[in-house]
Design a protein around this motif. Sequence first.
Motif, short mmCIF file in Angstrom:
data_model
loop_
_atom_site.label_atom_id
_atom_site.label_comp_id
_atom_site.label_asym_id
_atom_site.label_seq_id
_atom_site.Cartn_x
_atom_site.Cartn_y
_atom_site.Cartn_z
N VAL A 43 -9.19 26.57 24.40
CA VAL A 43 -9.05 26.44 25.74
C VAL A 43 -9.88 25.28 26.55
O VAL A 43 -9.06 24.37 27.27
CB VAL A 43 -9.29 27.83 26.45
CG1 VAL A 43 -9.46 27.59 27.95
CG2 VAL A 43 -8.47 28.91 26.10
N PHE A 46 -8.10 21.95 25.22
CA PHE A 46 -6.83 21.82 25.96
C PHE A 46 -7.24 21.15 27.44
O PHE A 46 -6.26 20.26 27.74
CB PHE A 46 -6.26 23.06 26.07
CG PHE A 46 -4.82 22.83 27.06
CD1 PHE A 46 -3.59 22.33 26.86
CD2 PHE A 46 -4.84 23.42 28.41
CE1 PHE A 46 -2.54 22.20 27.33
CE2 PHE A 46 -3.96 23.44 29.02
CZ PHE A 46 -2.60 22.70 28.85
N VAL A 47 -8.13 21.65 28.07
CA VAL A 47 -8.52 21.05 29.23
C VAL A 47 -9.15 19.67 29.19
O VAL A 47 -8.78 18.86 29.59
CB VAL A 47 -9.76 21.92 29.76
CG1 VAL A 47 -10.37 21.08 31.13
CG2 VAL A 47 -9.34 23.22 30.25
N ALA A 181 0.00 24.79 36.90
CA ALA A 181 -0.55 24.85 35.53
C ALA A 181 -1.67 26.07 35.27
O ALA A 181 -1.70 26.73 34.13
CB ALA A 181 -1.60 23.55 35.25
N LEU A 182 -2.43 26.44 36.44
CA LEU A 182 -3.29 27.59 36.41
C LEU A 182 -2.62 28.70 36.05
O LEU A 182 -2.94 29.66 35.36
CB LEU A 182 -4.20 27.65 37.54
CG LEU A 182 -5.29 28.34 37.58
CD1 LEU A 182 -6.50 27.63 36.47
CD2 LEU A 182 -6.10 28.28 39.00
N ILE A 185 -1.59 28.93 32.53
CA ILE A 185 -2.70 29.29 31.52
C ILE A 185 -2.96 30.64 31.67
O ILE A 185 -3.28 31.40 30.79
CB ILE A 185 -3.71 28.48 32.07
CG1 ILE A 185 -3.57 26.81 31.47
CG2 ILE A 185 -5.00 28.86 31.20
CD1 ILE A 185 -4.44 25.97 32.06
N VAL A 188 -0.56 32.99 29.59
CA VAL A 188 -0.88 32.93 28.43
C VAL A 188 -1.99 33.79 27.75
O VAL A 188 -2.14 34.34 26.80
CB VAL A 188 -1.14 31.37 27.94
CG1 VAL A 188 -1.71 31.36 26.42
CG2 VAL A 188 0.24 30.50 28.06
N LEU A 189 -3.09 33.53 28.63
CA LEU A 189 -4.54 34.41 28.47
C LEU A 189 -4.23 36.10 28.32
O LEU A 189 -4.62 36.69 27.60
CB LEU A 189 -5.52 34.14 29.05
CG LEU A 189 -6.12 32.56 29.04
CD1 LEU A 189 -7.25 32.19 30.12
CD2 LEU A 189 -6.69 32.49 27.77
N ALA A 246 -11.91 32.62 29.71
CA ALA A 246 -11.36 32.32 31.25
C ALA A 246 -12.25 31.55 31.56
O ALA A 246 -12.21 30.67 32.73
CB ALA A 246 -10.67 33.42 31.92
N GLY A 249 -13.04 28.22 30.23
CA GLY A 249 -11.78 27.40 30.68
C GLY A 249 -11.84 27.03 31.84
O GLY A 249 -11.82 25.57 32.29
N ALA A 253 -12.52 23.29 33.56
CA ALA A 253 -11.58 22.37 34.24
C ALA A 253 -11.94 21.89 35.56
O ALA A 253 -11.54 20.68 36.09
CB ALA A 253 -10.41 23.48 34.41
#
Length: 402
Positions: A43, A46-47, A181-182, A185, A188-189, A246, A249, A253
């Motif tokens: 995660v 990815f950020v 985007a948030l 994400i 997905v989480l 979370a 991430g 971010a």
Amino acid sequence: MTGTSSAAPGRFGPVWLVATREIRTRWESKAWRLITLVTLIAVVGFVVVMKLVSGGGPDATVGYVGGQAVGQQITASGKATGLEVETRKVSADAGRQQVRDGDLDALVRIDPRGVVHVTAKRELGSDVEAAVTALAQQTAIHEQVTKLGGDPATFERAVAAAHPQVTNLEPPRTFSPDQLALGVIAGVLIYLSLMMNGQIVAQGVVEEKSSRVVELLLAAVRPWQLMAGKVLGIGLLGLAQMVVIAGGGAIAAVATGVLTISIAATASVVVWLVVWFVLGFFAYALVFAAAGALVSRQEDVGGVVMPPLMLVILGYVIGVSVLPSDPANGVVRVLSWLPVFSPTLMPIRVAMGGVPAWELVLAVALIVLAIPGLIWVAARIYSNAVLRTGARVKVRDAFRPL
């Protein structure tokens, strides 16, 4: 402890003992810690990658031959087509060489007749082509206005000032790219957490059942206490895992500037993500525990958990495929209220913003009301099936005691 008149601490004390046993067992597992660490790194990575690829630079670099007005026209045409263009004033020969070397995406020259000439290395990208096409069209309009005796500058100002008068019957709802985007994400989480931890519950039940450990445990605790303790222990570990991943991430971010929305808004998304994980996990984990009690071999786990697993997958797929392109979709909005889909859909909608408070209250209330019913059904199936070994127990048989 097993009498019907036992006090609450006596009835729920064994649940906590089973839960702490599950927490200790899973925490000591290297695989669990490795999965948590790898997911966190993925995660955060990815950020970082998103920060590097975004870069903050222009979408295209275009050279031009002529006065500064040509460069301004190219920039304006790019902006009109959604392209951020950096312009450079160059000579014709130097511009062609820079295009050949890859330093320029294109070279633009406007001849005295108003024809736009573009030089590219092999072919123009569709975005650059759209921008220079807009430039050519604008140049042609200027030529025609001049021929008719008008002033192109006055004409441009008049066109730029022309706007329709729009009346909105309801306040407009806008969604920034960061919110989209948030939301994805978050989806997905929650999807990965429900899938992974839910299946761990089912596999744990089958493991104890196949090794006959469950028979020893049921000599000291009731079946529902064993099931509830297992769900609670794995749920608490999953919650800690979710908070770490979370939170890590979100911090990455905000720190890297990938998300430009406020820290308060980001924290709100993380809090709601945790809330929906808790509600979704306990709802689905009860179903997974009951499903695991129906079989005696690990090889058969996939078959019994597939129906509830498909509901998790369906909610996730609907969320990430429909909401980014149609955030106000009415069907998805209604589905996000239902306990079956709210754990996967509502976190995405909350992250994107614009969810009325009454919808959140309704969705939370419905799943909270559904959990006691799931507890009763799951406890009945688990109690009647967990001691039956051999062939897979049919659901209708699991409602009948031995």
